[in-house]
Motif scaffolding. Sequence first.
Motif, PDB file in Angstrom:
ATOM      1  N   THR A  27     -15.376  39.113 -59.732  1.00 37.99           N
ATOM      2  CA  THR A  27     -14.744  38.076 -60.543  1.00 37.99           C
ATOM      3  C   THR A  27     -13.238  38.005 -60.282  1.00 37.99           C
ATOM      4  O   THR A  27     -12.666  36.918 -60.208  1.00 37.99           O
ATOM      5  N   LEU A  28     -12.603  39.153 -60.132  1.00 45.12           N
ATOM      6  CA  LEU A  28     -11.173  39.164 -59.812  1.00 45.12           C
ATOM      7  C   LEU A  28     -10.905  38.477 -58.474  1.00 45.12           C
ATOM      8  O   LEU A  28      -9.924  37.745 -58.323  1.00 45.12           O
ATOM      9  N   GLY A  29     -11.778  38.706 -57.509  1.00 42.21           N
ATOM     10  CA  GLY A  29     -11.630  38.042 -56.217  1.00 42.21           C
ATOM     11  C   GLY A  29     -11.781  36.537 -56.330  1.00 42.21           C
ATOM     12  O   GLY A  29     -11.024  35.770 -55.734  1.00 42.21           O
ATOM     13  N   ILE A  30     -12.771  36.098 -57.104  1.00 45.53           N
ATOM     14  CA  ILE A  30     -12.981  34.660 -57.307  1.00 45.53           C
ATOM     15  C   ILE A  30     -11.780  34.037 -58.021  1.00 45.53           C
ATOM     16  O   ILE A  30     -11.316  32.947 -57.654  1.00 45.53           O
ATOM     17  N   LYS A  35      -6.928  30.514 -57.813  1.00 45.49           N
ATOM     18  CA  LYS A  35      -5.495  30.257 -58.000  1.00 45.49           C
ATOM     19  C   LYS A  35      -4.910  29.611 -56.746  1.00 45.49           C
ATOM     20  O   LYS A  35      -3.988  28.814 -56.833  1.00 45.49           O
ATOM     21  N   LEU A  36      -5.453  29.951 -55.583  1.00 40.44           N
ATOM     22  CA  LEU A  36      -4.951  29.373 -54.336  1.00 40.44           C
ATOM     23  C   LEU A  36      -5.333  27.912 -54.188  1.00 40.44           C
ATOM     24  O   LEU A  36      -4.599  27.130 -53.590  1.00 40.44           O
ATOM     25  N   SER A  37      -6.478  27.515 -54.716  1.00 40.96           N
ATOM     26  CA  SER A  37      -6.944  26.151 -54.536  1.00 40.96           C
ATOM     27  C   SER A  37      -6.349  25.179 -55.554  1.00 40.96           C
ATOM     28  O   SER A  37      -6.586  23.985 -55.467  1.00 40.96           O
ATOM     29  N   ALA A  38      -5.588  25.687 -56.512  1.00 37.31           N
ATOM     30  CA  ALA A  38      -4.945  24.817 -57.496  1.00 37.31           C
ATOM     31  C   ALA A  38      -3.813  24.043 -56.815  1.00 37.31           C
ATOM     32  O   ALA A  38      -3.221  24.519 -55.856  1.00 37.31           O
ATOM     33  N   ALA A  43       0.855  24.501 -63.018  1.00 36.52           N
ATOM     34  CA  ALA A  43       1.292  25.773 -63.586  1.00 36.52           C
ATOM     35  C   ALA A  43       0.465  26.943 -63.072  1.00 36.52           C
ATOM     36  O   ALA A  43       0.928  28.071 -63.052  1.00 36.52           O
ATOM     37  N   THR A  44      -0.781  26.675 -62.635  1.00 35.51           N
ATOM     38  CA  THR A  44      -1.634  27.768 -62.178  1.00 35.51           C
ATOM     39  C   THR A  44      -1.562  27.985 -60.674  1.00 35.51           C
ATOM     40  O   THR A  44      -2.068  28.966 -60.172  1.00 35.51           O
ATOM     41  N   GLY A  45      -0.954  27.070 -59.939  1.00 35.86           N
ATOM     42  CA  GLY A  45      -0.880  27.195 -58.488  1.00 35.86           C
ATOM     43  C   GLY A  45       0.128  28.256 -58.082  1.00 35.86           C
ATOM     44  O   GLY A  45       1.110  28.512 -58.766  1.00 35.86           O
ATOM     45  N   VAL A  46      -0.094  28.895 -56.939  1.00 35.68           N
ATOM     46  CA  VAL A  46       0.836  29.891 -56.427  1.00 35.68           C
ATOM     47  C   VAL A  46       1.364  29.404 -55.091  1.00 35.68           C
ATOM     48  O   VAL A  46       0.719  28.660 -54.368  1.00 35.68           O
ATOM     49  N   THR A  47       2.566  29.810 -54.778  1.00 35.41           N
ATOM     50  CA  THR A  47       3.185  29.378 -53.531  1.00 35.41           C
ATOM     51  C   THR A  47       3.834  30.563 -52.843  1.00 35.41           C
ATOM     52  O   THR A  47       4.114  31.588 -53.465  1.00 35.41           O
ATOM     53  N   GLY A  48       4.094  30.402 -51.560  1.00 36.06           N
ATOM     54  CA  GLY A  48       4.858  31.393 -50.805  1.00 36.06           C
ATOM     55  C   GLY A  48       4.184  32.746 -50.710  1.00 36.06           C
ATOM     56  O   GLY A  48       3.011  32.860 -50.396  1.00 36.06           O
ATOM     57  N   GLY A  49       4.971  33.777 -50.997  1.00 32.82           N
ATOM     58  CA  GLY A  49       4.483  35.152 -50.900  1.00 32.82           C
ATOM     59  C   GLY A  49       3.395  35.465 -51.904  1.00 32.82           C
ATOM     60  O   GLY A  49       2.550  36.323 -51.660  1.00 32.82           O
ATOM     61  N   ARG A  55      -4.391  36.052 -51.778  1.00 34.82           N
ATOM     62  CA  ARG A  55      -5.454  36.015 -50.762  1.00 34.82           C
ATOM     63  C   ARG A  55      -5.809  37.439 -50.312  1.00 34.82           C
ATOM     64  O   ARG A  55      -6.986  37.785 -50.190  1.00 34.82           O
ATOM     65  N   THR A  56      -4.805  38.268 -50.088  1.00 40.07           N
ATOM     66  CA  THR A  56      -5.052  39.650 -49.673  1.00 40.07           C
ATOM     67  C   THR A  56      -5.788  40.419 -50.764  1.00 40.07           C
ATOM     68  O   THR A  56      -6.712  41.181 -50.476  1.00 40.07           O
TER      69      THR A  56
END
Length: 78
Positions: A27-30, A35-38, A43-49, A55-56
Amino acid sequence: MKIDWAALASVFGVSLVVTVALVGLFTLGIVALSKLSAPAGSATGVTGGSAALARTGAYACFAACVAAVAYGIYLIVA
């Protein structure tokens, strides 16, 4: 025929704990991948590092799940 109830309870307990841990890890992986596909501006999207870290982390969670399943299969076969 005599049933060893303590051993049965031990196997049940370990199975329950490992199952809950694996489901939580998956579930944590999902969640990390979602969060990457937002959208980037949300507000939920992530960028950069943060995206690379998410992803890692997701791939590490999935790799740990695969390793646990492979070890379980190894225990059954061996």
